[in-house]
Design an enzyme around this catalytic site. Structure first.
Site, PDB file in Angstrom:
ATOM      1  N   ARG A  34       0.825  -1.222   0.000  1.00  0.00           N
ATOM      2  CA  ARG A  34       0.000   0.000   0.000  1.00  0.00           C
ATOM      3  C   ARG A  34       0.851   1.260   0.000  1.00  0.00           C
ATOM      4  NH1 ARG A  34      -5.165  -1.588   3.843  1.00  0.00           N
ATOM      5  NH2 ARG A  34      -6.334  -2.489   2.119  1.00  0.00           N
ATOM      6  N   LYS A 195     -17.928 -13.228   1.973  1.00  0.00           N
ATOM      7  CA  LYS A 195     -18.904 -12.236   2.429  1.00  0.00           C
ATOM      8  C   LYS A 195     -20.037 -12.058   1.427  1.00  0.00           C
ATOM      9  CE  LYS A 195     -15.048  -9.619   4.261  1.00  0.00           C
ATOM     10  NZ  LYS A 195     -14.374  -8.387   3.868  1.00  0.00           N
ATOM     11  N   GLY A 348      -9.375  -7.454  -0.657  1.00  0.00           N
ATOM     12  CA  GLY A 348      -8.141  -7.629   0.105  1.00  0.00           C
ATOM     13  C   GLY A 348      -7.566  -9.023  -0.016  1.00  0.00           C
ATOM     14  N   GLY A 371     -13.595  -2.807  -0.316  1.00  0.00           N
ATOM     15  CA  GLY A 371     -14.934  -2.262  -0.116  1.00  0.00           C
ATOM     16  C   GLY A 371     -15.247  -1.127  -1.076  1.00  0.00           C
TER      17      GLY A 371
END
Ligand code: ADP
Ligand code: MG
Length: 389
Positions: A34, A195, A348, A371
């Protein structure tokens, strides 16, 4: 979208919101992907004489836990940027302002973890104004946080005269927008992971825009259950069954094909040492759980990926953290690496998978925001982006 390239920054105080929410191990940065991702923006600004101040969150501090200080991040950034980086004594306030004012030209300032301030997640206007006092120009390069209206992502932008996107944020938005609005066809969406509830909106959107959706990972079980298959002890939340059934119905009348696994690798526990066997079919016996897609499914999905003009992948095909259940995810990652079309990875764990299997460099784009990428695809507006002008 206006970017840093459009702004004169020489000698000006430029506050950059970055996403340096990196994993730490023993007080050191364990994965600096990142930080690397923000370097094009930071190098450009630094090279053009900007007085850099950086803001990021790190983890979820409840108080000012020293373990979640930005110090190790500032140290790693200093190595990567090749310029000195000072750590501020806090996030905002007179001491931080004094530190900023006293810095030699060429020295960047890393603010402390913005979530040390309780007003950050509540988007407190006081905090936003205090952050703005540190900036002549605000740059948002934190795509991973763009779906949250926090003081350092959304609030501050309203109080600085110039608020623009960094290169990373702009590239993320452009890539994902093109994928939805003008993709090279066929557009294939591969959706997996765990999810399901979070991702159902993405399925709905792709049913309207994609040519095929390939379902894998734990995501497949609510669908298989809705079709009347046994799912055994597989991950299959009650609340996900209705949305899955509705998506299957919507797929009936749509031009988009919705594909489900035709075979599975099953185990008697979510465990590296579990009993494991291949199941030719998708009816999972009692006491067993599906932890990976099977070889026939992998072959079908790999063929679809090879023939696609564009592939978007979110969510691993199985419990890939356990080597014995990683085959499906690895094979899909490798198929994407070989694919001639545009390949975009979001999420992720999915991004971690392509890195782990050594193929991240061979993707067209690996998104830094799980997200945020999904919300953009769902067609929601991201508050962080709305505030830029
Ligand atoms: P991403 O972070 O890429 O959006 P998710 O967070 O939705 O992906 O899902 C990743 C997780 O899904 C991984 O931890 C993986 O172990 C889990 N997973 C994938 N397939 C299965 C499965 N069949 N059973 C249980 N967990 C699974
Ligand atoms: Mg995840």
């Amino acid at each position: 979208m206006r970017t840093v390239a459009d702004v004169d920054v020489d000698g000006r105080r430029v506050l950059v919101r970055v996403d340096f929410n990196v994993p730490l191990e023993d007080g050191r940065v364990a994965d600096d992907a990142r930080i690397e991702a923000a370097l094009p923006t930071l190098r450009d600004l630094h090279g053009r004489g900007a007085r850099l101040t950086l803001a990021s969150h790190l983890g979820r501090p409840k108080d000012r836990e020293p373990e979640l200080s930005m110090r190790p991040v500032a140290e790693r950034l200093e190595e990567l940027l090749g310029a000195p980086v000072a750590l501020a004594p806090g996030v905002v306030g007179p001491e931080v302002e004094a530190t900023q004012a006293g810095l030699e030209p060429g020295v960047a300032l890393m603010l402390e973890n913005v979530r040390y301030e309780p007003g950050e997640t509540g988007n407190d206007p006081e905090l936003a104004r205090a952050l703005a006092r540190l900036a002549d120009v605000y740059v948002d390069d934190a795509f991973g946080a763009a779906h949250r209206a926090h003081a350092s992502t959304e609030g501050v932008a309203h109080h600085v005269e110039v608020a623009v996107a960094g290169y990373l944020l702009a590239r993320e938005v452009e890539t994902l927008t093109r994928l939805l609005e003008a993709p090279q066809r066929p557009l294939v969406a591969v959706l997996g992971g765990a999810k399901v509830t979070d991702k159902i909106g993405v399925i709905d959107r792709f049913l309207e825009t994609a040519d095929a959706i390939l379902i894998g990972g734990a995501m497949c079980f609510p669908f298989l259950r809705a079709q009347g298959h046994e799912t055994g002890a597989s991950l299959c939340a009650e609340e996900d069954r209705d949305p899955a059934r509705r998506a299957l119905e919507a797929a009936e009348g749509s031009a988009c094909r919705l594909e489900l696994p035709v075979d599975l690798t099953i185990a008697d526990a979510f465990d590296a040492g579990a009993r494991r066997r291949d199941l030719d079919g998708v009816d999972v016996p009692e006491g067993w759980m599906g932890l990976d897609v099977g070889p026939r499914t992998v072959e079908r999905y790999a063929d679809e990926v090879a023939a696609a003009g564009t592939v978007f992948w979110n969510g691993p095909m199985g419990a890939f953290e356990l080597e014995r259940f990683a085959a499906g995810t690895r094979a899909l990652a490798e198929a994407m690496a070989r694919a001639p079309g545009v390949t975009v990875v979001g999420g992720g764990d999915s991004a971690a998978a392509v890195r782990r299997f050594g193929v991240a460099e061979r993707m067209t784009h690996v998104s830094t925001g799980g997200g945020a990428a999904l919300e953009l695809i769902e067609g929601r507006t991201l508050p962080g982006l709305e505030a830029l002008r």
